[in-house]
Write a protein that holds these residues in place. Structure first.
Motif, short mmCIF file in Angstrom:
data_model
loop_
_atom_site.label_atom_id
_atom_site.label_comp_id
_atom_site.label_asym_id
_atom_site.label_seq_id
_atom_site.Cartn_x
_atom_site.Cartn_y
_atom_site.Cartn_z
N MET A 1 15.33 -0.03 -17.18
CA MET A 1 15.70 1.21 -17.85
C MET A 1 15.12 0.98 -19.29
O MET A 1 15.46 0.36 -19.89
CB MET A 1 17.14 1.27 -17.92
CG MET A 1 17.55 2.51 -18.60
SD MET A 1 19.19 3.10 -18.86
CE MET A 1 20.17 2.15 -17.87
N LYS A 2 14.35 2.14 -19.70
CA LYS A 2 13.76 2.22 -21.10
C LYS A 2 14.91 3.09 -21.91
O LYS A 2 15.32 4.18 -21.24
CB LYS A 2 12.70 3.15 -21.01
CG LYS A 2 11.34 2.38 -20.37
CD LYS A 2 9.97 3.36 -20.61
CE LYS A 2 9.26 3.42 -19.29
NZ LYS A 2 8.43 4.33 -19.40
N TYR A 31 12.66 11.01 -12.37
CA TYR A 31 12.74 10.04 -11.25
C TYR A 31 11.24 9.60 -10.75
O TYR A 31 10.21 10.53 -10.61
CB TYR A 31 13.34 10.88 -9.63
CG TYR A 31 14.64 11.27 -9.94
CD1 TYR A 31 15.68 10.43 -9.64
CD2 TYR A 31 15.11 12.41 -10.73
CE1 TYR A 31 17.16 10.62 -9.77
CE2 TYR A 31 16.47 12.67 -10.74
CZ TYR A 31 17.37 11.76 -10.11
OH TYR A 31 18.74 11.95 -10.75
N GLY A 32 10.97 8.42 -10.90
CA GLY A 32 9.61 7.74 -10.80
C GLY A 32 9.23 7.50 -8.98
O GLY A 32 9.61 8.08 -8.17
N ARG A 78 13.19 5.57 -8.31
CA ARG A 78 13.83 4.97 -9.25
C ARG A 78 14.00 5.95 -10.53
O ARG A 78 13.05 6.72 -10.69
CB ARG A 78 12.64 4.03 -9.94
CG ARG A 78 13.00 3.06 -10.79
CD ARG A 78 11.95 2.12 -11.44
NE ARG A 78 10.69 2.59 -11.58
CZ ARG A 78 10.27 2.96 -12.70
NH1 ARG A 78 11.05 3.12 -13.67
NH2 ARG A 78 8.87 3.60 -12.69
N ARG A 79 15.27 5.92 -11.03
CA ARG A 79 15.66 6.92 -11.82
C ARG A 79 15.42 6.46 -13.16
O ARG A 79 15.77 5.19 -13.64
CB ARG A 79 17.18 6.91 -11.84
CG ARG A 79 17.97 7.88 -12.68
CD ARG A 79 19.40 8.17 -12.41
NE ARG A 79 19.87 9.21 -13.22
CZ ARG A 79 21.05 9.28 -13.58
NH1 ARG A 79 21.90 8.53 -13.08
NH2 ARG A 79 21.48 10.32 -14.39
N GLU A 80 14.69 7.10 -14.24
CA GLU A 80 14.32 6.68 -15.59
C GLU A 80 15.35 7.75 -16.45
O GLU A 80 15.19 8.93 -16.57
CB GLU A 80 12.96 6.90 -15.79
CG GLU A 80 11.99 5.94 -14.79
CD GLU A 80 10.61 6.28 -14.98
OE1 GLU A 80 10.12 7.23 -15.79
OE2 GLU A 80 9.80 5.61 -14.65
N GLU A 82 15.75 8.71 -20.35
CA GLU A 82 15.16 8.55 -21.75
C GLU A 82 16.13 9.18 -22.67
O GLU A 82 16.46 10.43 -22.57
CB GLU A 82 13.89 9.24 -21.91
CG GLU A 82 13.01 8.59 -21.18
CD GLU A 82 11.60 9.41 -21.33
OE1 GLU A 82 11.61 10.01 -22.48
OE2 GLU A 82 10.51 8.71 -20.73
#
Length: 98
Positions: A1-2, A31-32, A78-80, A82
């Motif tokens: 996670m960024k 969402y990636g 994949r959940r990102e 920010e």
């Protein structure tokens, strides 16, 4: 996670006894790529190569949770998250006459 943090401070450079500080956090969720294992029943590992979630329908409908590219549910992507934190410091001007 960024995790991204942005801090912004503003001041007019003068020193006053009264100052206000406000802080707020801005979150953007994206969402990636799809991580659904299509070969799990066979004991293998194979993903379909979908790079990014694209909603099938309007927001608020059931179709908004399905991907238009690969057809799977949004939870397989994949959940990102920010996060940006904005801190503003403000010193009100002194309008009193001397």
């Amino acid at each position: 996670m960024k995790k991204r943090q942005v801090v912004v401070r503003r001041s007019d450079g003068s020193t006053r006894s009264m100052s206000n500080t406000s802080s707020s956090a801005i979150r953007a969720i994206r969402y990636g790529e799809c991580q659904k294992n299509h070969a799990a029943s066979l004991g293998g590992y194979a993903v379909d190569g979908c790079r990014e979630f694209m909603a099938s329908g309007e927001e608020g409908t059931a179709d908004a949770l399905n991907c238009a590219a690969c057809g799977c549910h949004r939870n397989f992507h994949r959940r990102e998250v920010e996060t940006a934190e904005v801190v503003c410091e403000y010193t009100p001007p002194n309008y009193s006459r001397r």
